[in-house]
Design a protein around this motif. Structure first.
Motif, PDB file in Angstrom:
ATOM      1  N   SER A 165       0.837  -1.192   0.000  1.00  0.00           N
ATOM      2  CA  SER A 165       0.000   0.000   0.000  1.00  0.00           C
ATOM      3  C   SER A 165       0.870   1.239   0.000  1.00  0.00           C
ATOM      4  CB  SER A 165      -0.906   0.009   1.238  1.00  0.00           C
ATOM      5  OG  SER A 165      -0.131   0.287   2.400  1.00  0.00           O
ATOM      6  N   PRO A 166       0.320   2.396  -0.369  1.00  0.00           N
ATOM      7  CA  PRO A 166       1.087   3.645  -0.290  1.00  0.00           C
ATOM      8  C   PRO A 166       1.626   3.916   1.108  1.00  0.00           C
ATOM      9  CG  PRO A 166      -0.863   3.975  -1.627  1.00  0.00           C
ATOM     10  CD  PRO A 166      -0.998   2.608  -1.012  1.00  0.00           C
ATOM     11  N   HIS A 167       0.849   3.555   2.146  1.00  0.00           N
ATOM     12  CA  HIS A 167       1.304   3.851   3.502  1.00  0.00           C
ATOM     13  C   HIS A 167       2.493   2.986   3.896  1.00  0.00           C
ATOM     14  CE1 HIS A 167      -0.001   6.739   6.469  1.00  0.00           C
ATOM     15  NE2 HIS A 167       0.330   5.892   7.432  1.00  0.00           N
ATOM     16  N   THR A 168       2.590   1.788   3.327  1.00  0.00           N
ATOM     17  CA  THR A 168       3.762   0.956   3.603  1.00  0.00           C
ATOM     18  C   THR A 168       5.014   1.599   3.014  1.00  0.00           C
ATOM     19  OG1 THR A 168       2.379  -1.035   3.600  1.00  0.00           O
ATOM     20  CG2 THR A 168       4.744  -1.361   3.388  1.00  0.00           C
ATOM     21  N   LEU A 169       4.879   2.243   1.856  1.00  0.00           N
ATOM     22  CA  LEU A 169       6.013   2.982   1.289  1.00  0.00           C
ATOM     23  C   LEU A 169       6.382   4.172   2.178  1.00  0.00           C
ATOM     24  CD1 LEU A 169       5.293   2.908  -2.558  1.00  0.00           C
ATOM     25  CD2 LEU A 169       7.309   1.986  -1.392  1.00  0.00           C
ATOM     26  N   ARG A 170       5.382   4.804   2.775  1.00  0.00           N
ATOM     27  CA  ARG A 170       5.644   5.916   3.708  1.00  0.00           C
ATOM     28  C   ARG A 170       6.441   5.407   4.915  1.00  0.00           C
ATOM     29  NH1 ARG A 170       3.795  11.049   5.327  1.00  0.00           N
ATOM     30  NH2 ARG A 170       3.130  11.286   7.495  1.00  0.00           N
ATOM     31  N   HIS A 171       6.011   4.274   5.476  1.00  0.00           N
ATOM     32  CA  HIS A 171       6.737   3.686   6.599  1.00  0.00           C
ATOM     33  C   HIS A 171       8.155   3.285   6.183  1.00  0.00           C
ATOM     34  CE1 HIS A 171       3.287   3.864   9.092  1.00  0.00           C
ATOM     35  NE2 HIS A 171       2.673   2.783   8.657  1.00  0.00           N
ATOM     36  N   THR A 172       8.280   2.775   4.951  1.00  0.00           N
ATOM     37  CA  THR A 172       9.594   2.359   4.463  1.00  0.00           C
ATOM     38  C   THR A 172      10.520   3.554   4.322  1.00  0.00           C
ATOM     39  OG1 THR A 172       8.558   0.514   3.267  1.00  0.00           O
ATOM     40  CG2 THR A 172      10.801   1.116   2.620  1.00  0.00           C
ATOM     41  N   PHE A 173       9.989   4.663   3.821  1.00  0.00           N
ATOM     42  CA  PHE A 173      10.778   5.897   3.753  1.00  0.00           C
ATOM     43  C   PHE A 173      11.286   6.283   5.135  1.00  0.00           C
ATOM     44  CE2 PHE A 173      10.545  10.417   4.810  1.00  0.00           C
ATOM     45  CZ  PHE A 173      11.567  10.928   4.023  1.00  0.00           C
ATOM     46  N   ALA A 174      10.382   6.244   6.123  1.00  0.00           N
ATOM     47  CA  ALA A 174      10.755   6.632   7.483  1.00  0.00           C
ATOM     48  C   ALA A 174      11.825   5.696   8.042  1.00  0.00           C
ATOM     49  CB  ALA A 174       9.522   6.631   8.383  1.00  0.00           C
ATOM     50  N   LYS A 175      11.640   4.403   7.831  1.00  0.00           N
ATOM     51  CA  LYS A 175      12.600   3.424   8.339  1.00  0.00           C
ATOM     52  C   LYS A 175      13.986   3.648   7.733  1.00  0.00           C
ATOM     53  CE  LYS A 175      13.667  -1.521   8.283  1.00  0.00           C
ATOM     54  NZ  LYS A 175      13.188  -2.873   7.901  1.00  0.00           N
ATOM     55  N   MET A 176      14.046   3.755   6.413  1.00  0.00           N
ATOM     56  CA  MET A 176      15.337   3.892   5.742  1.00  0.00           C
ATOM     57  C   MET A 176      15.992   5.229   6.079  1.00  0.00           C
ATOM     58  SD  MET A 176      14.402   2.081   2.095  1.00  0.00           S
ATOM     59  CE  MET A 176      16.088   1.813   1.554  1.00  0.00           C
ATOM     60  N   SER A 177      15.176   6.266   6.275  1.00  0.00           N
ATOM     61  CA  SER A 177      15.718   7.571   6.656  1.00  0.00           C
ATOM     62  C   SER A 177      16.343   7.522   8.035  1.00  0.00           C
ATOM     63  CB  SER A 177      14.609   8.631   6.611  1.00  0.00           C
ATOM     64  OG  SER A 177      14.093   8.781   5.312  1.00  0.00           O
ATOM     65  N   VAL A 178      15.643   6.882   8.988  1.00  0.00           N
ATOM     66  CA  VAL A 178      16.161   6.756  10.349  1.00  0.00           C
ATOM     67  C   VAL A 178      17.447   5.937  10.348  1.00  0.00           C
ATOM     68  CG1 VAL A 178      15.727   5.724  12.618  1.00  0.00           C
ATOM     69  CG2 VAL A 178      13.951   7.080  11.515  1.00  0.00           C
ATOM     70  N   MET A 179      17.445   4.844   9.623  1.00  0.00           N
ATOM     71  CA  MET A 179      18.619   3.968   9.587  1.00  0.00           C
ATOM     72  C   MET A 179      19.813   4.657   8.928  1.00  0.00           C
ATOM     73  SD  MET A 179      16.872   0.261   8.754  1.00  0.00           S
ATOM     74  CE  MET A 179      18.384  -0.665   9.007  1.00  0.00           C
ATOM     75  N   ASN A 180      19.528   5.637   8.068  1.00  0.00           N
ATOM     76  CA  ASN A 180      20.596   6.389   7.411  1.00  0.00           C
ATOM     77  C   ASN A 180      20.981   7.657   8.173  1.00  0.00           C
ATOM     78  OD1 ASN A 180      20.935   4.582   5.306  1.00  0.00           O
ATOM     79  ND2 ASN A 180      19.352   5.540   4.050  1.00  0.00           N
ATOM     80  N   GLY A 181      20.416   7.815   9.385  1.00  0.00           N
ATOM     81  CA  GLY A 181      20.854   8.899  10.246  1.00  0.00           C
ATOM     82  C   GLY A 181      20.010  10.153  10.249  1.00  0.00           C
ATOM     83  N   ALA A 182      18.782  10.116   9.686  1.00  0.00           N
ATOM     84  CA  ALA A 182      17.931  11.310   9.684  1.00  0.00           C
ATOM     85  C   ALA A 182      17.568  11.711  11.110  1.00  0.00           C
ATOM     86  CB  ALA A 182      16.659  11.038   8.882  1.00  0.00           C
TER      87      ALA A 182
END
Length: 320
Positions: free
Chosen positions: A262-279
């Motif tokens: 779903s679109p919201h899963t992509l939103r969560h994925t963005f957040a996860k990858m951003s946090v893991m990359n130091g955002a």
């Protein structure tokens, strides 16, 4: 004949507190006035649809129980019973809370606008919901999802652009639906988000790969009857419901299992990858458009590797 009680009951208090212009008593009349006021206040169409859907569900429930549809006959006990019956039907807590939010907004409005005098009915608490693990795509699943688009077709390029944009920015489906061509600022590396949840417009950044794909898509899109960024083969604006199905469509083509596509899963994925990359939490809050830090903190608690990395340094087993 027994002497009457001098204290007025709830319905009697309603009678004396309502002005002549506020003699709306039926659920349907009150509901109509509520929606009209919501439109006047400029609430989003998506929010109006939400109120119609969830309050009609509550109305049907009252009808099935042969309950009076006069608003002054609806009590807090009726709402509590509504919740109990939904739980008995194994409704998800999120579903129940969604309906309660609509019912609460409706009765708060009735109290604030003097249709009801007793404000207790509007003091509705949501059910506590244990935070489920937030679903995200793996990198492998993302590759499969993006590769499922047929880039030799216009619709494939359009859908690929849409998927990339959700992953690049973490914007909501409704926000993506509202993007106009003029909102894309390629030279500045920004996209203006106008169709926001909290009515606060914002800019989200995009990087080189996203800018290049949008340039490619805009050349293919050309002129159209609409200013909307995402268009159909006929040149009309893509609707929210049509855009919503895109992630699921390519998830099926890519045979992705174990996660909701779903679109919201992509939103969560963005957040996860951003946090893991130091955002940082403030940057993340601004990009995602959250009005509070609550959800951002959830992302950080779930996905930050900082604690794990620090644990390598202070683990008691290091010295054993």
């Amino acid at each position: 004949m027994s002497r009457r009680n001098n204290e007025l009951n709830g319905r009697e208090l309603d009678t004396v507190s309502r002005s002549v212009s506020k003699q709306v008593t039926s659920f349907d009349e009150a509901f109509k006035a509520f929606l009209k006021d919501a439109e006047r206040r400029g609430l989003r169409e998506f929010t109006l649809i939400f109120y119609r859907k969830e309050l009609n569900s509550f109305r049907r429930y009252l009808e099935m129980r042969d309950h009076s549809l006069l608003i002054h006959d609806i009590t807090r006990k009726d709402i509590d019973t509504f919740v109990v019956d939904m739980q008995a039907d194994n409704r998800k807590t999120t579903t129940i809370n969604s309906r309660l939010r609509a019912v609460r907004a409706f009765f708060n409005w009735l109290v604030d606008n003097k249709y009801l005098a007793d404000g207790e009915i509007a003091k509705i608490s949501l059910l506590k919901d244990r935070k489920n693990n937030i679903e995200t795509f793996t990198v492998k699943q993302l590759h499969a999802l993006l590769n499922a688009t047929d880039k030799r077709t216009f619709t494939g390029q359009r859908d690929y652009t849409f998927l990339l944009l959700l992953l690049e920015t973490g914007i909501r489906l409704n926000e993506a639906t509202g993007i106009l061509v003029e909102d894309v600022k390629l030279s500045e590396g920004l996209i203006f988000i106008r169709n926001t949840k909290n009515h606060y417009h914002r800019y989200v950044p995009i990087q080189a790969k996203m800018k290049e794909q949008i340039r490619r898509y805009l050349r293919l899109r050309g002129t159209a009857e609409t200013d909307a960024l995402f268009v159909t083969l006929d040149g009309t604006a893509m609707t929210r419901s049509t855009l919503q199905k895109i992630v699921g469509k390519y998830g099926n083509l890519a045979d992705i299992k174990g996660v909701r596509c779903s679109p919201h899963t992509l939103r969560h994925t963005f957040a996860k990858m951003s946090v893991m990359n130091g955002a940082g939490i403030f940057e993340l809050q601004k990009i995602l458009g959250h009005s509070t830090m609550e959800m951002v903190k959830t992302y950080v608690n779930l996905f930050s590797t900082e604690v794990h990395d620090k644990h390598r340094e202070f683990s008691p087993l290091n010295n054993l």
